[in-house]
Design a protein around this motif. Structure first.
Motif, mmCIF file in Angstrom:
data_model
loop_
_atom_site.group_PDB
_atom_site.id
_atom_site.type_symbol
_atom_site.label_atom_id
_atom_site.label_comp_id
_atom_site.label_asym_id
_atom_site.label_seq_id
_atom_site.Cartn_x
_atom_site.Cartn_y
_atom_site.Cartn_z
ATOM 1 N N GLN A 212 0.851 -1.187 0.000
ATOM 2 C CA GLN A 212 0.000 0.000 0.000
ATOM 3 C C GLN A 212 0.888 1.239 0.000
ATOM 4 O O GLN A 212 1.822 1.340 0.800
ATOM 5 C CB GLN A 212 -0.920 0.018 1.225
ATOM 6 N N THR A 218 -11.049 2.690 1.565
ATOM 7 C CA THR A 218 -11.444 1.287 1.470
ATOM 8 C C THR A 218 -10.447 0.343 2.118
ATOM 9 O O THR A 218 -10.794 -0.803 2.427
ATOM 10 C CB THR A 218 -11.617 0.893 0.003
ATOM 11 N N LYS A 219 -9.209 0.785 2.315
ATOM 12 C CA LYS A 219 -8.164 -0.049 2.905
ATOM 13 C C LYS A 219 -7.801 0.389 4.321
ATOM 14 O O LYS A 219 -6.900 -0.193 4.923
ATOM 15 C CB LYS A 219 -6.903 -0.006 2.033
#
Length: 435
Positions: A212, A218-219
């Motif tokens: 990431q 969303t994460k």
């Protein structure tokens, strides 16, 4: 300290977590003197960004034999850096820069000292969402990404699995029950059939981690959950203040402070009161049965509790956040350690007991079966542990009282040796005189 962010974006001020983590991981383990010198330099850097009242106490930690361990166990350093984090969080925050650089160091004790601030940082980060400015929370996000990237590199793209044992296969602790066979003396017994091969039941505790580069909405829950998994793997070495912050953060995220959180405790109290009252008259039993039925119906309502209060009322709108299972699962393991570990102080266990009851109320209202089972199990374990501790304390006090009573009885049964105590008169001595 990295340079301040430019107009190109807040992420320009921070190095790539994966690249920095790989660079630090490729270095060999530092020697004792290198670890001490690196820890002293990090402590001096921390004291330079703190207020003068706290910087002297923090700077004195550099003179110890193990400065990184002294920094981890120092309440003054933890309180001072916590106050700095509460006032910062942006891209140019020196406290976040210090945590980021310390997490990427090669000294494991230094990484522990920085990881101890993860619960407080995550609580502050989620409480301030959505940010007023795009870069107002970049410092918190950079620290979270550093922990996430380090954990992803340690796992090497593999998931975390848990294997459930097959009870049909004998083990060191049990022998499965075999079906009785008919024994006939006229014909020989057939050879025993070997047991079937055990099929391992494997569950995925955590899926493989993807790299990431930013904390997207969303994460976000997954990144914070992985950070708490890294925190849980080192929780035995964390200070008590960090564990209390973790419990308070989970309770604030759940935010369900209605009376439903005491449902399991109220049931136990009602059972104890029923056992102590014993039999009641038939006239009063009908009224009590109607009252119990009314309370049970009120307890079964989803939108209300026994007092008729609306349980869906927002008690703390700022701190309450969504709790998906990818975030709730690791924080429940943290709560389990804080609640049941025997070496935790009382304030840690009390904070965990309050937090797990708030999570239970939130899970009951959100109808999350995994969270209900986990929270209910922890509450029952907490009640049994407290009951056992209370019984042990009562037995110990009873033993002391019994010993004291026995000692006083023995001392009172001894003859008194006071000088004023009357004694039996002695016969006069008879002297023989020769004439």
């Amino acid at each position: 300290m990295p340079p301040s962010p430019s107009s190109a974006g807040a992420g320009a001020a921070w190095a790539s977590p994966s690249a920095s983590a790989s660079a630090s991981a490729s270095d060999p383990t530092p020697s004792w003197w290198e670890s001490v010198s690196q820890a002293r330099s990090r402590i001096q850097a921390l004291s330079s960004i703190l207020p003068p009242a706290a910087s002297q106490d923090v700077a004195a930690l550099a003179d110890s034999d193990r400065p990184a361990r002294a920094l981890l166990r120092s309440p003054a350093a933890y309180a001072a850096l916590s106050d700095a984090l509460r006032a910062g969080g942006g891209a140019d925050d020196p406290a976040c820069h210090w945590l980021y650089d310390t997490l990427l160091s090669a000294d494991p004790d230094l990484r522990l000292a920085a990881l101890a601030f993860l619960p407080l940082l995550a609580a502050l980060y989620l409480r301030r969402l959505p940010p007023e400015l795009p870069s107002s929370l970049s410092g918190f996000e950079a620290v979270l990404l550093a922990v996430y990237s380090s954990e992803a590199k340690n796992r090497q793209g593999k998931p975390v699995l848990v294997q459930v044992p097959d009870l049909s296969v004998p083990s060191l602790y049990h022998t499965p029950a075999s079906s009785p066979s008919s024994k006939s003396p006229r014909r020989p017994q057939p050879p025993p059939i070997p047991p079937p091969q055990a099929t391992p039941v494997v569950g995925v505790l955590s899926p493989p981690l993807e790299p990431q580069a930013a904390v997207k909405s969303t994460k976000r829950a997954g990144i914070i959950g992985v950070a708490f998994e890294a925190y849980y793997s080192k929780i035995l070495q964390m200070p008590a203040a960090s564990k209390v912050d973790a419990c308070n953060a989970v309770a604030a995220w759940a935010g369900q402070y209605c009376k439903c959180r005491f449902e399991l405790d109220d049931k136990e109290l009602e059972e104890e009161e029923g056992d102590s009252l014993g039999s009641v008259s038939p006239l009063s039993s009908e009224a009590e049965n109607g009252k119990e039925l009314e309370e049970e119906l009120a307890r079964m309502r989803i939108n209300g509790d026994t007092s008729g209060r609306n349980c869906h009322e927002d008690y703390d709108k700022e701190a309450r956040v969504p709790l998906p299972w990818e975030l709730l699962q690791p924080v429940m393991r943290v709560l389990g350690h804080c609640l049941l570990a025997p070496l935790n102080p009382v304030e840690v266990r009390d904070a965990a007991a309050d937090a797990v009851r708030v999570v239970y109320a939130r899970a009951c209202h959100d109808l999350v079966p995994q969270a209900i089972l986990a929270a209910r199990s922890l509450i029952e374990l907490d009640k049994s542990a407290r009951k056992a501790a209370k019984a042990a304390a009562a037995a110990a006090s009873g033993t002391i009282v019994a010993a004291g009573t026995a000692g006083s009885t023995a001392s009172s049964s001894r003859p008194s040796s006071k000088p004023n105590t009357p004694s039996k008169q002695r016969k006069p001595d008879t002297l023989l005189v020769s004439k």
